[in-house]
Design a protein around this motif. Structure first.
Motif, mmCIF file in Angstrom:
data_model
loop_
_atom_site.group_PDB
_atom_site.id
_atom_site.type_symbol
_atom_site.label_atom_id
_atom_site.label_comp_id
_atom_site.label_asym_id
_atom_site.label_seq_id
_atom_site.Cartn_x
_atom_site.Cartn_y
_atom_site.Cartn_z
ATOM 1 N N LYS A 239 -5.013 2.435 -1.539
ATOM 2 C CA LYS A 239 -4.109 1.913 -2.584
ATOM 3 C C LYS A 239 -2.833 2.817 -2.177
ATOM 4 C CE LYS A 239 -7.561 1.296 -6.277
ATOM 5 N NZ LYS A 239 -7.722 1.823 -7.521
ATOM 6 N N PHE A 240 -1.835 2.556 -3.104
ATOM 7 C CA PHE A 240 -0.718 3.355 -3.089
ATOM 8 C C PHE A 240 -1.038 5.027 -3.331
ATOM 9 C CE2 PHE A 240 3.158 5.261 -5.379
ATOM 10 C CZ PHE A 240 4.208 5.121 -4.296
ATOM 11 N N GLU A 241 -0.445 5.678 -2.383
ATOM 12 C CA GLU A 241 -0.812 7.389 -2.089
ATOM 13 C C GLU A 241 -2.216 7.590 -2.234
ATOM 14 O OE1 GLU A 241 0.848 9.141 -5.685
ATOM 15 O OE2 GLU A 241 2.755 9.208 -4.774
ATOM 16 N N GLY B 241 -8.048 -2.161 -3.538
ATOM 17 C CA GLY B 241 -8.328 -1.181 -2.397
ATOM 18 C C GLY B 241 -8.972 0.108 -3.229
ATOM 19 N N VAL B 242 -9.002 1.146 -2.181
ATOM 20 C CA VAL B 242 -9.508 2.316 -2.500
ATOM 21 C C VAL B 242 -8.555 3.599 -2.576
ATOM 22 C CG1 VAL B 242 -11.814 1.544 -1.552
ATOM 23 C CG2 VAL B 242 -10.196 2.762 -0.118
ATOM 24 N N GLN C 95 -14.209 -7.248 3.014
ATOM 25 C CA GLN C 95 -15.175 -6.785 1.806
ATOM 26 C C GLN C 95 -14.732 -5.978 0.910
ATOM 27 O OE1 GLN C 95 -18.425 -8.609 1.602
ATOM 28 N NE2 GLN C 95 -17.388 -9.780 3.091
ATOM 29 N N ILE C 96 -13.975 -4.983 1.348
ATOM 30 C CA ILE C 96 -13.433 -3.958 0.227
ATOM 31 C C ILE C 96 -12.404 -4.511 -0.668
ATOM 32 C CG2 ILE C 96 -11.838 -1.938 -0.017
ATOM 33 C CD1 ILE C 96 -14.652 -1.023 0.728
ATOM 34 N N TRP C 97 -11.592 -5.659 -0.164
ATOM 35 C CA TRP C 97 -10.739 -6.273 -0.835
ATOM 36 C C TRP C 97 -11.598 -7.256 -2.010
ATOM 37 C CZ3 TRP C 97 -6.378 -4.273 -1.382
ATOM 38 C CH2 TRP C 97 -5.618 -3.764 -0.213
ATOM 39 N N GLN C 98 -12.629 -7.568 -1.578
ATOM 40 C CA GLN C 98 -13.276 -8.700 -2.451
ATOM 41 C C GLN C 98 -14.036 -7.467 -3.692
ATOM 42 O OE1 GLN C 98 -16.125 -11.433 -0.891
ATOM 43 N NE2 GLN C 98 -14.589 -11.628 0.967
ATOM 44 N N LEU C 99 -14.617 -6.500 -3.107
ATOM 45 C CA LEU C 99 -15.547 -5.546 -3.893
ATOM 46 C C LEU C 99 -14.592 -4.979 -4.827
ATOM 47 C CD1 LEU C 99 -17.800 -4.211 -1.296
ATOM 48 C CD2 LEU C 99 -18.484 -5.576 -3.277
#
Length: 327
Positions: free
Chosen positions: A229-231, A208-209, A199-203
């Motif tokens: 996300k990166f870092e 990502g976060v 769900q996070i990928w869709q939102l």
């Protein structure tokens, strides 16, 4: 004085109302007639024998209090007898009297009830430290807050929103998710019916976060890391599903990820005072104005502490569960 006592570890039934001696304040402590305290997950762990109090602290449960000062140590500054205060303690809140180091206390805002004040300290201190001091959340970033209906979750949503972050949450019911949106969450995921990582990928349009605040531990580790996300940063605040899990170190290397832990109870008073000061400096005015506010789910009388623990362990609450110690 009256207090909740337990003769042995076990289920909520071991918590009984009894009598224990009143504590004696040290030179840097004040004695407080406790009017209200609040439940924390640490209380249920201590009750079960998994999280003993730090050396020198009371065996009585309770990590925060709100009440009226009755005695002041000779090194205390800025607090006087009859002051209404609230704050952080190492243990002892489930009792009619408790001691608190003056450096960990705050004045109760005018017009506030003791129950409101008792609902602040642990969750807002933890939220501020995990999101900003440890997690380095910044305006414009996206954070996933697990257990959005919990005390720390409901506090963290408000702080992150006020700081200009986009807030995503998980919770165990649609009703809880809707309530998190009132506090500032953009969207919520029912972890009972959906895989939160998918769900996070869709939102986030597959972005990502930047930060995940997690209370679950082992069962969520790989998925938490996968959505960063990166870092990105993962701050581990609890271990409800366990402490041991496999980890993909390659992912951490490639994406320059950070895994950060947080615990407050075992810290020395001096470090807890810095935590208190960081919260007061950044957020106390917003707390007084009502820009941020504690979420109270239910108030139980002190003698119903066992019932309150059972209610918490059923994950029925949204926000804090309060024990009213005296009128």
């Amino acid at each position: 004085m009256r207090a909740i006592v337990q003769r042995h570890t076990g289920n909520p039934d071991v918590l009984k109302l009894g009598e224990i001696p009143s504590p004696v304040p040290s030179p840097t402590q004040v004695l407080v007639d406790v009017k209200a305290t609040a439940l924390n997950r640490a209380d249920t762990l201590q009750r079960g024998g998994f999280y003993p109090p730090p050396e020198g602290e009371s065996e009585t449960l309770g990590l925060e209090l709100a009440g009226v000062v009755t005695q002041v140590g000779d090194q205390v500054e800025g607090i006087a007898v009859k002051d209404r205060i609230f704050g952080l303690i190492g243990s002892g809140g489930y009792a009619e009297q408790a001691v608190i180091d003056y450096r960990l206390a705050m004045p109760i805002p005018e017009g506030w009830t003791f129950e409101q004040a008792a609902a602040v300290t642990e969750v807002f201190f933890t939220a501020n430290e995990t999101l900003f001091t440890r997690g380095q959340l910044a305006a414009g970033e996206t954070v996933l807050i697990h257990a959005g209906g919990s005390g720390v979750g409901s506090a963290g949503i408000q702080l992150a929103y006020q700081a200009g972050a986009t807030v995503l949450v998980t919770a165990g019911s649609e009703q809880k998710i809707e309530r998190t949106k009132v506090l500032g969450a953009t969207a919520g995921i029912n972890y009972k019916t959906h895989d939160f990582a998918e769900q996070i990928w869709q939102l986030t349009d597959n972005q990502g976060v930047n930060l995940v605040q997690d209370f679950i531990g082992a069962d969520y580790l790989s998925r938490n890391l996968s959505i960063l996300k990166f870092e990105g940063r993962l701050v581990v605040v609890g271990l409800l599903s366990g402490a041991k899990a496999e980890i993909d170190l390659g992912l951490i290397l490639r994406e320059r990820l950070q895994i950060l832990g947080f615990v407050m109870r075992r810290l020395p008073v001096e470090e807890k005072a810095r935590i208190r000061n960081r919260f007061v400096e950044r957020w106390f005015d917003d707390l007084v104005s009502g820009q941020i506010q504690p979420m109270i789910d239910t108030v139980f009388p002190l003698e119903a502490a066992g019932e309150a623990h059972r209610y918490m362990e059923a994950n029925q609450n949204f926000g804090k569960i309060i024990l009213q110690v005296s009128q």
